[in-house]
Design a protein around this motif. Structure first.
Motif, mmCIF file in Angstrom:
data_model
loop_
_atom_site.group_PDB
_atom_site.id
_atom_site.type_symbol
_atom_site.label_atom_id
_atom_site.label_comp_id
_atom_site.label_asym_id
_atom_site.label_seq_id
_atom_site.Cartn_x
_atom_site.Cartn_y
_atom_site.Cartn_z
ATOM 1 N N VAL A 195 0.772 -0.955 0.152
ATOM 2 C CA VAL A 195 0.140 0.105 0.189
ATOM 3 C C VAL A 195 0.733 1.080 -0.010
ATOM 4 O O VAL A 195 1.895 1.213 0.755
ATOM 5 N N ILE A 196 0.454 1.958 -0.997
ATOM 6 C CA ILE A 196 1.177 3.563 -0.829
ATOM 7 C C ILE A 196 0.170 4.170 -0.734
ATOM 8 O O ILE A 196 -0.681 4.593 -1.334
ATOM 9 N N ILE A 197 0.602 5.228 0.351
ATOM 10 C CA ILE A 197 -0.390 6.246 0.990
ATOM 11 C C ILE A 197 0.078 7.603 0.369
ATOM 12 O O ILE A 197 1.292 8.085 0.860
ATOM 13 N N ILE A 198 -0.447 8.492 -0.400
ATOM 14 C CA ILE A 198 0.135 9.672 -0.866
ATOM 15 C C ILE A 198 -0.851 11.005 -0.152
ATOM 16 O O ILE A 198 -1.791 10.836 0.124
ATOM 17 N N ASN A 199 -0.239 12.225 -0.242
ATOM 18 C CA ASN A 199 -0.832 13.214 0.160
ATOM 19 C C ASN A 199 -1.206 13.286 1.620
ATOM 20 O O ASN A 199 -2.401 13.544 2.148
ATOM 21 N N SER A 200 -0.600 12.476 2.388
ATOM 22 C CA SER A 200 -0.903 12.448 3.691
ATOM 23 C C SER A 200 -0.809 13.815 4.516
ATOM 24 O O SER A 200 -1.522 13.822 5.787
ATOM 25 N N ASP A 201 -0.040 14.629 4.141
ATOM 26 C CA ASP A 201 -0.309 16.083 4.895
ATOM 27 C C ASP A 201 -1.844 16.853 4.401
ATOM 28 O O ASP A 201 -1.955 17.660 5.028
ATOM 29 N N SER A 221 3.696 14.310 8.977
ATOM 30 C CA SER A 221 2.160 13.952 8.677
ATOM 31 C C SER A 221 2.231 12.341 8.418
ATOM 32 O O SER A 221 1.336 11.571 8.681
ATOM 33 N N ASP A 222 3.295 12.134 7.771
ATOM 34 C CA ASP A 222 3.775 10.458 7.318
ATOM 35 C C ASP A 222 3.869 9.775 8.413
ATOM 36 O O ASP A 222 3.362 8.623 8.422
ATOM 37 N N GLU A 223 4.254 10.279 9.444
ATOM 38 C CA GLU A 223 4.700 9.360 10.470
ATOM 39 C C GLU A 223 3.123 9.238 11.433
ATOM 40 O O GLU A 223 2.902 8.157 11.799
ATOM 41 N N ALA A 224 2.369 10.121 11.302
ATOM 42 C CA ALA A 224 1.019 10.153 12.055
ATOM 43 C C ALA A 224 0.263 9.086 11.257
ATOM 44 O O ALA A 224 -0.617 8.269 12.062
ATOM 45 N N MET A 225 0.314 8.951 9.870
ATOM 46 C CA MET A 225 -0.269 8.018 9.107
ATOM 47 C C MET A 225 0.130 6.645 9.748
ATOM 48 O O MET A 225 -0.570 5.852 9.702
ATOM 49 N N LYS A 226 1.503 6.625 9.806
ATOM 50 C CA LYS A 226 2.047 5.177 9.969
ATOM 51 C C LYS A 226 1.514 4.541 11.427
ATOM 52 O O LYS A 226 1.291 3.577 11.581
ATOM 53 N N ILE A 227 1.617 5.600 12.217
ATOM 54 C CA ILE A 227 1.121 5.283 13.715
ATOM 55 C C ILE A 227 -0.294 4.941 13.800
ATOM 56 O O ILE A 227 -0.558 3.766 14.433
ATOM 57 N N ALA A 228 -1.165 5.549 12.937
ATOM 58 C CA ALA A 228 -2.724 5.098 12.600
ATOM 59 C C ALA A 228 -2.903 3.846 12.154
ATOM 60 O O ALA A 228 -3.528 2.871 12.604
ATOM 61 N N VAL A 229 -1.844 3.509 11.097
ATOM 62 C CA VAL A 229 -2.206 1.998 10.306
ATOM 63 C C VAL A 229 -1.604 1.210 11.438
ATOM 64 O O VAL A 229 -2.277 0.127 11.503
ATOM 65 N N ASN A 230 -0.573 1.244 12.098
ATOM 66 C CA ASN A 230 0.099 0.341 13.044
ATOM 67 C C ASN A 230 -0.764 -0.021 13.959
ATOM 68 O O ASN A 230 -0.646 -1.179 14.411
ATOM 69 N N GLY A 231 -1.384 0.796 14.356
ATOM 70 C CA GLY A 231 -2.491 0.673 15.776
ATOM 71 C C GLY A 231 -3.923 -0.299 15.090
ATOM 72 O O GLY A 231 -4.327 -0.836 16.168
ATOM 73 N N MET A 232 -3.777 -0.308 13.836
ATOM 74 C CA MET A 232 -4.979 -1.202 13.122
ATOM 75 C C MET A 232 -4.564 -2.430 12.794
ATOM 76 O O MET A 232 -5.138 -3.251 12.537
ATOM 77 N N LEU A 233 -3.248 -2.740 13.175
ATOM 78 C CA LEU A 233 -2.668 -4.160 12.618
ATOM 79 C C LEU A 233 -2.368 -4.927 13.773
ATOM 80 O O LEU A 233 -2.404 -4.354 14.867
ATOM 81 N N PRO A 234 -2.717 -6.200 13.716
ATOM 82 C CA PRO A 234 -2.205 -6.916 14.929
ATOM 83 C C PRO A 234 -0.817 -6.814 15.301
ATOM 84 O O PRO A 234 0.007 -6.922 14.791
ATOM 85 N N ASN A 235 -0.842 -7.071 16.825
ATOM 86 C CA ASN A 235 0.613 -6.799 17.522
ATOM 87 C C ASN A 235 1.073 -8.432 17.522
ATOM 88 O O ASN A 235 1.378 -8.868 18.581
ATOM 89 N N ASN A 236 1.426 -8.722 16.209
ATOM 90 C CA ASN A 236 2.075 -10.109 16.203
ATOM 91 C C ASN A 236 3.130 -10.031 14.984
ATOM 92 O O ASN A 236 3.202 -9.106 14.432
#
Length: 142
Positions: free
Chosen positions: A54-60, A97-112
């Motif tokens: 997945v590539i996310i663009i325009n995160s700002d 803003s790119d780090e904020a998006m990564k933090i949000a996605v990582n929080g929605m992935l399983p912790n394993n």
């Protein structure tokens, strides 16, 4: 008829682009996590990493609704005594803003191990340009 179980060597990975311009940060992150896990595929298997890139663009240009920019904070710990750090989302979205998006996605992935492996297939860019044109990503509508 038996239930189909995907095998790790049979997984075909595609590349998708998500445009976050004008979209809510959480909605984009939820869709990205969905694609990274592979839940959109009919061959989804919970114990096999069958997700896509997945590539996310325009995160700002992603938006936070309500008073989240002023009230929401991101906390992390350095590992040292008294090392709890906090940053307001207004500052985080303005500077990283790119780090904020990564933090949000990582929080929605399983912790394993599956979630950590899926997080490596995520690329987030602040602007509309990205470096992955050679992979021929296709646009995914939210």
């Amino acid at each position: 008829m038996s239930t189909y179980m995907a095998k790790p060597n049979e997984v075909e990975r595609k590349w998708y682009i998500l445009d976050a311009e004008g979209q809510s940060l959480g909605r984009v992150a939820a869709k990205a996590a969905h694609l990274l896990r592979g839940k959109h595929k009919p061959t989804y298997t919970p114990h096999v990493d069958c997700g896509d890139h997945v590539i996310i663009i325009n995160s700002d240009k992603a938006v936070l609704t309500g008073n989240k920019l002023e009230q929401k904070k991101h906390y992390h710990h350095t590992g040292w005594v008294g090392g709890l750090k906090e940053v307001q989302y207004s500052k985080l979205m303005a500077e990283k803003s790119d780090e904020a998006m990564k933090i949000a996605v990582n929080g929605m992935l399983p912790n394993n191990t599956l979630g950590r492996k899926a997080a490596t297939r995520l690329r987030v860019y602040k602007g509309a340009e990205h470096k992955n044109a050679a992979q021929k990503p296709e646009k995914y509508e939210l």
